[in-house]
Write an enzyme that holds these catalytic residues in place. Structure first.
Site, short mmCIF file in Angstrom:
data_model
loop_
_atom_site.label_atom_id
_atom_site.label_comp_id
_atom_site.label_asym_id
_atom_site.label_seq_id
_atom_site.Cartn_x
_atom_site.Cartn_y
_atom_site.Cartn_z
N GLY A 31 0.82 -1.19 0.00
CA GLY A 31 0.00 0.00 0.00
C GLY A 31 0.86 1.25 0.00
N CYS A 32 0.25 2.39 -0.34
CA CYS A 32 1.02 3.62 -0.45
C CYS A 32 1.50 4.10 0.91
CB CYS A 32 0.20 4.69 -1.17
SG CYS A 32 -1.48 4.89 -0.54
#
Lengths: 345, 345, 345, 345
Positions: free
Chosen positions: A150-151
């Site tokens: 995920g970012c």
């Protein structure tokens, strides 16, 4: 050398268009197919007009995806949708980089607790490698199924991993205060991404409950063969791209800024996409690129280690890291296709 | 009733123009003079063209300030300049609200350590009241010299004061992660406020060393008759106005979100400018107004109290609070002239 | 094939950093020197930190520029400074692309009238080619001194040239209403580029007097072997990059939208950096790239041709076009090094 | 004096919340009801949280609107919905200010051609006054049904009316190039108002076909007892509020800038909400207020009159002008409740 063939499944969102932006200049790879269920039959540049005359493949339905000769598939699908593709295709000859959150966590149970969704492919968790090259390069090289991080986790884990691995911080006192651009919310307009709601504005969201909390916590714990407790608070910035994470941790032994810098240097000095900064980084200094810039310092007045990291959420936080993973999985130079300089200003 | 006469010393900056914006609609007050050394002789609306046909007083030099009949002076001067005016005028018949940082701290020594500047009027520290009405209303009422709080401190102290006073948090584990709009840096253009540096961008600044750190720390400590250690990290948002502070504290006893909300309610229920929110506040919901909106919650997973506050840095963080202080000092209704609704969007 | 050697004179501004951004990925060119008088001795990445670990040449003074082996020099200097370098170096063995406005106009007299500055090198006007490849590719190929067009002129001339050349519009009724991002004002902060002045704001500037007026007027006239009168009004957008020009012209004969589109197609169909659009273009669709996107339509209700063009002012409006010119001058593929996709979003 | 009672029909959008923002400080008026079909039963501050503790009326359904004692109704409804309310209520005792476009044009036929919608109440056109006080103050005073002007038309007509009335411009060569903030598109999120689509971006829209074209054209023609042809091109700015219109017209006789300024002065010198500017106006100088700032100049090089006007689209372009109309209709001081200073920055 003949090129590798890759497909992008779900190419109408931001991660899809970023994958195209990067891959069309990649010297070793051809995009042979792009899919979309809602817009199949249309040109890619009908959906993303900026690609007119640059990339004009036609979107196809996933059922029309030609598997023969395909080396790797990027899944740029929503959470909950990826898992079905993986379930049906994990035994195929092509490798998979999944950009969704469906296989990043440790188990079906944890996933279902944090995503509030049933998971249909429990076996997938065992087969998946967490695709953060700075931590798991070797496993990615062997992997057939990589869960692209995920970012927020990318920005937070890179800021915390050396501290965790060295065992110099209290593993239960980790605070991550993150600020993200709006593209993290996807290409679909929603009331909270309406321009007048975001512009000249700022707020927190997902306090105590954001799904990336558990992803950060599990990975930094696992990486240090330990348990950890992470507090994570995301905020929404009036910017397009970029995440800045400010992390606060408590040292368990005496420490100094130079020593901290030395630790980070030792961990990252050969990393092509981590840049250690002695000044404070900002979002535009990594915009459009695969870099994670990190600043670390010790505040003796409050006995706290402050580490600040910035990434472009769509690149190191999604498509760029996916290409980095692909390069590793296909045995290519890890930086191939990723020689992009920041768009600043 | 005849109106009170007030003057604004240093009216060419943002706090000066905000004072005018608020005071020209104030029913009980006349602005009788505005000063500027660099632009004396010019119309106010030459400097701030938005006031054309609204407010057209001529700027005068400070030496031409007519003291007779003057009830109160607002000092909207830079740090280090205010102290000289106070030194020369503290014995005059008019009261003073000083918007600079010159008399907010506890002593000359502390000031000089954090502001890296000599202080010329040590006696002023004793005569000054810290002008946060929610904490010090009574003293402000008697005060002749009020130090208007800094913008970050206003947002942070209001978020922390009830927790400190109740003695339910660890006073040495207070983390304040703040994000501010650019007007906090003043009206003068600088390289780091150049539009392409700030727009679509985000960064931390003043890490470990920002002057507001000590202001927050001293006041929350003093308010709880205690010492405290505060970690404060400011960040620069690509917005004009507004501060959002996310504070992380550690409870010293068992606590719950409802109990936290009750504590805040008890402290602030009669406060005209604190609004307790059960949803997450954003900057525009207070834009242009004197409100401080506060959200508080307890995260049992990490045993942390998270409190989020928002203000308009130029209003509750400067000019609005100064008018609120003036109202108290002059015996007026505390909300007089401050019935302004948020400009959202 | 050995690479060509180029230098960037004046590398501390935005056009300098954009030239670097483009040229470091150029397969046929080496940057052998970068100069700055004010910051010589510093690393390029000290001035532009986004280039850390990417490009770390040291800035030198112009007097230390090694001419031997140098094939081409980019002048990224302010107006009025370029002319002296050209005067001193026009007879040298290297070619020059001048990004300033010093040699774009027809004569010393016209220059001095519009730039309010003395010109020191009158002979330069005759030796210079106006570097808009779509109009003057052949001459650029032979040229030794190319004046890279202004940003507004690039957007306006490409929108007007086919109409002028075909002789189908009234040459004295040309209105160009342009809107530009702030980077057009340069890297130096000024009161009118202070973030709170520009953010969430919009205004016209330079009405009736902007220097690019005469550049547009002279070039579109000359290209049609005619005289022309152009009204040009620039406006300042709260964006970093990009120019959108809306041009209004009056047809001198019957016309239709399909016919207009056909004319533009015939002019530009082989142009690598002009994209004709049937939908309305926006700034981000060309951001970071060398494209000029053009939309044209005929409004029969008002008998007006409306043509809308967008460019990135720092790329097609400056550094990208300079590289395109360099490619032509050095006999390279015109698109070499310019395969950059738009950063959208 | 007892206060007048007014209701806001359709209070969940931006014009609804702006009406509340203005009216709650209005000394002569009470808001007695606010309606919404979709959110009836909810508090106003549930829909617009910025009004918490400021205005907490409950939204009711339109069928529950109590007509007795009601003096005036504001219709803040979408186009096509307002007409039905007017049809059913035009004979009632309360007056109506309709903020939609349903009765601004000259006839059912014109409406249906430009709005692509059936009109259900043809008789309404005759009973309606076009609510631009600067042109039609007398008629508004007598009016029972006032059509509040569109936002673009307000900015354009005020810029053109003096020129038209004086008969000094070519009535068939009027070009209006307008730029608007995003709130003009309403409170509902759409793909083209998604933050990453608008931020750092700019584009034209509605070229040749925007409905406000005919509104501008009809009114400026009618005001000059003449026909006119107006070309209108709107553009979308990355700002919340504000419209800047740049108008280009051709003089039919010799003219000069001083003479133009004199004409505008004579028309507008007693107008409380038109400010003639000798410098170039910007959006923030009128933000949140009912002002229209106008700059006019003659360019002899191109024989063109350039007039630039700015308004806040939600205030002078909607809610503020509606209150101004209400004041006139109810016989109040025209400026009552409208003493609001610009929020700049």
């Amino acid at each position: 050398m003949s090129k590798y063939n890759v497909a992008i499944v779900g190419a109408t969102g931001y991660t899809g268009s970023e994958l195209v932006r990067i891959l069309i200049n990649h010297p070793d790879v051809n995009i042979t197919a792009i899919t979309s269920e809602s817009r199949k039959g249309e040109l890619f540049s009908d959906v993303h007009p900026q690609f007119k005359d640059i990339f004009d493949l036609t979107l196809i339905g996933i059922d029309d995806l030609e598997e023969e000769g395909l080396d790797l598939v990027f899944l740029a699908l929503p959470h909950g949708v990826s898992m079905d593709f993986v379930k049906d295709n994990h035994h195929k000859s092509f490798k998979i980089v999944d950009l969704s959150g469906d296989f990043r966590l440790s188990s079906k149970a944890v996933y279902e607790a944090w995503y509030q969704k049933d998971h249909h492919f429990e076996q997938g968790f065992d087969q998946t490698v967490f695709g953060l090259p700075e931590l798991y390069r070797k496993r990615i090289r062997e992997g057939r199924l990589v869960a692209n991080p995920g970012c927020f986790p990318t920005s937070a884990i890179l800021a915390l991993a050396p501290l965790m691995k060295e065992g110099i911080i209290d593993k239960n006192q980790i605070t991550v205060d993150s600020k993200t651009g709006v593209t993290g919310a996807g290409i679909k307009s929603k009331p909270n991404t309406h321009f007048p709601m975001v512009n000249d504005n700022f707020s927190a969201y997902g306090v105590k409950s954001h799904r990336h909390t558990i992803e950060i916590q599990e990975i930094v714990g696992k990486y240090a063969n330990s348990e950890a407790t992470v507090l994570f608070t995301p905020h929404l910035l009036p910017v397009d791209r970029g995440i800045l994470s400010t992390t606060y941790t408590k040292p368990t032994r005496e420490i100094s800024t130079p020593e901290l810098e030395k630790i980070f240097r030792e961990y990252y000095e050969n990393e092509p996409y981590v840049r250690l900064r002695s000044d404070l980084p900002n979002l535009k200094q990594v915009r459009g690129t695969n870099y994670c810039d990190i600043f670390t310092t010790y505040d003796d007045r409050t006995n706290t280690i402050i580490t600040i990291s910035v990434i472009d959420n769509l690149v190191k936080g999604a498509a760029g890291q996916a290409v980095q993973n692909m390069n590793i999985m296909l045995g290519l130079d890890e930086t191939s296709g990723l020689h992009i300089s920041p768009l600043q200003p």
